[in-house]
Design a protein around this motif. Structure first.
Motif, short mmCIF file in Angstrom:
data_model
loop_
_atom_site.label_atom_id
_atom_site.label_comp_id
_atom_site.label_asym_id
_atom_site.label_seq_id
_atom_site.Cartn_x
_atom_site.Cartn_y
_atom_site.Cartn_z
N HIS A 172 0.88 -0.98 0.02
CA HIS A 172 -0.13 0.35 -0.04
C HIS A 172 1.27 1.33 -0.32
O HIS A 172 0.85 2.05 0.70
N ARG A 173 1.57 1.27 -0.87
CA ARG A 173 2.79 2.28 -0.68
C ARG A 173 3.38 2.84 -2.47
O ARG A 173 2.83 1.68 -3.38
N ILE A 174 3.32 4.38 -2.59
CA ILE A 174 3.80 4.36 -4.05
C ILE A 174 5.18 4.88 -4.21
O ILE A 174 5.53 5.65 -3.26
N MET A 175 5.79 3.99 -5.15
CA MET A 175 7.37 4.33 -5.63
C MET A 175 7.09 5.33 -6.89
O MET A 175 6.56 5.03 -7.55
N VAL A 176 7.98 6.76 -6.64
CA VAL A 176 8.44 7.50 -7.80
C VAL A 176 10.02 7.54 -7.91
O VAL A 176 10.27 7.88 -6.62
N ASN A 177 10.36 7.44 -9.31
CA ASN A 177 12.10 7.14 -9.17
C ASN A 177 12.50 5.91 -8.24
O ASN A 177 13.69 6.82 -7.93
N GLY A 178 11.30 5.30 -8.19
CA GLY A 178 12.63 4.26 -7.06
C GLY A 178 12.71 4.53 -5.79
O GLY A 178 13.66 3.48 -5.22
N VAL A 179 12.16 5.91 -5.36
CA VAL A 179 11.73 6.46 -3.88
C VAL A 179 9.91 5.90 -3.54
O VAL A 179 9.50 6.89 -4.32
N TYR A 180 9.94 5.86 -2.41
CA TYR A 180 8.76 5.65 -1.46
C TYR A 180 8.56 6.74 -1.90
O TYR A 180 9.00 7.49 -0.15
N ILE A 181 6.79 7.06 -1.45
CA ILE A 181 7.04 8.51 -1.14
C ILE A 181 5.59 8.61 -0.06
O ILE A 181 4.64 7.86 -0.98
N GLN A 182 5.00 9.84 0.39
CA GLN A 182 4.84 9.19 1.56
C GLN A 182 3.02 10.01 1.47
O GLN A 182 3.11 11.04 0.81
N THR A 183 1.93 9.62 1.39
CA THR A 183 0.53 10.02 0.61
C THR A 183 -0.54 9.34 1.46
O THR A 183 -0.51 8.53 2.39
N THR A 184 -1.86 10.08 2.21
CA THR A 184 -2.77 10.30 2.48
C THR A 184 -3.76 8.90 1.94
O THR A 184 -2.89 8.66 1.08
N LEU A 185 -4.27 8.10 2.56
CA LEU A 185 -4.86 7.25 1.84
C LEU A 185 -5.91 7.92 0.74
O LEU A 185 -5.91 7.44 -0.33
N LYS A 186 -6.53 8.81 0.38
CA LYS A 186 -7.04 9.44 -0.25
C LYS A 186 -6.51 10.24 -1.41
O LYS A 186 -6.86 9.68 -2.59
N GLU A 187 -4.91 10.59 -1.03
CA GLU A 187 -4.08 9.90 -2.78
C GLU A 187 -3.76 9.34 -2.77
O GLU A 187 -3.53 9.53 -4.40
N TYR A 188 -3.35 8.13 -2.24
CA TYR A 188 -3.19 7.06 -2.74
C TYR A 188 -3.88 6.51 -3.97
O TYR A 188 -3.62 6.31 -4.45
N ASN A 189 -5.72 6.57 -3.34
CA ASN A 189 -6.24 6.24 -4.64
C ASN A 189 -6.78 6.77 -5.47
O ASN A 189 -7.01 6.38 -6.33
N LEU A 190 -6.28 8.48 -5.25
CA LEU A 190 -6.35 9.06 -6.47
C LEU A 190 -5.21 8.59 -6.83
O LEU A 190 -5.74 8.56 -8.53
N MET A 191 -3.98 8.54 -6.68
CA MET A 191 -2.81 8.35 -7.69
C MET A 191 -2.98 6.69 -8.48
O MET A 191 -3.10 6.21 -9.59
#
Length: 225
Positions: free
Chosen positions: A143-162
């Motif tokens: 349940h994480r988002i990685m950008v350019n090989g690095v995990y970024i911190q997101t809220t639940l809504k931001e995660y679901n949006l992405m």
């Protein structure tokens, strides 16, 4: 979307072999030396796996590997060392420095592909639970988002949006659909709520150096491109 493989190899015939052998299942880019290889990485073109020869002009494979592992943005990229050196000490050194695997020349094409797939699976880059768009990887299991090989911190809504954007890239998402899928309600009256979340996502993508952009489609909604 095919996984991107970078091969650092100064032998032109082996570069050709990589491209021909991998083209059906992967995208492959070859580099003659560390300088051109790191030049591509500096442009935020992060691969899913690296094939790294030991004997190279300029910095050798060990120096390149050390530099990769010292950089947070590239430390998690799986690396398969490739070399004609068959001595046990070279293999042990590479693995101790953080290489994920080691294959000695000459090698068979089927073995090469099998090693690549095994290391992608081992590193979570070839699972049905991941969604990938450009340099963004959404890992369902963690349940994480990685950008350019690095995990970024997101809220639940931001995660679901992405997740919604990455599952429907380059397609306009109307506001009503976004509210229904992310907020699970007809929230369309609270347009500022969505705008704030989009603004935060844009900021985080920009800070991570992503080439993906959330575009505003005036009067309609948003689109990831």
């Amino acid at each position: 979307m095919k996984h991107m493989i970078y091969a650092v190899e100064d032998d032109a015939s082996l570069q050709e072999l990589y491209i021909l052998a991998l083209e059906n299942e992967f995208d492959c880019r070859c580099f003659d030396d560390g300088e051109s290889f790191f030049g591509a990485l500096e442009k935020r073109n992060i691969p899913d796996l690296i094939l790294l020869d030991i004997m190279l002009p300029g910095d050798d494979g060990f120096a390149i590997l050390a530099r990769l592992k010292a950089n947070q943005a590239t430390a998690q990229i799986p690396v398969i060392m490739v070399s004609a050196k068959g001595e046990e000490v070279s293999k042990v050194r590479a693995l101790n420095m953080g290489a994920d695997d080691y294959i000695a020349k000459p090698f068979g094409v089927l073995e090469l592909i099998a090693r690549i797939k095994a290391n992608l699976r081992k590193n979570g880059k070839e699972t049905a639970g991941s969604v990938v768009y450009k340099d963004i990887v959404i890992d369902h299991a963690k349940h994480r988002i990685m950008v350019n090989g690095v995990y970024i911190q997101t809220t639940l809504k931001e995660y679901n949006l992405m997740l919604l954007f990455c599952e429907n890239p380059e397609k306009v998402q109307v506001r009503e659909k976004i509210f229904n899928e992310v907020w699970d309600s007809n929230f369309a009256g609270e347009t500022r709520t969505l705008d704030i979340h989009i603004k935060e996502l844009r900021k985080k993508l920009a800070e991570a150096g992503s080439e993906a952009v959330i575009q505003t489609i005036r009067g309609v909604g948003y689109m990831l491109a």
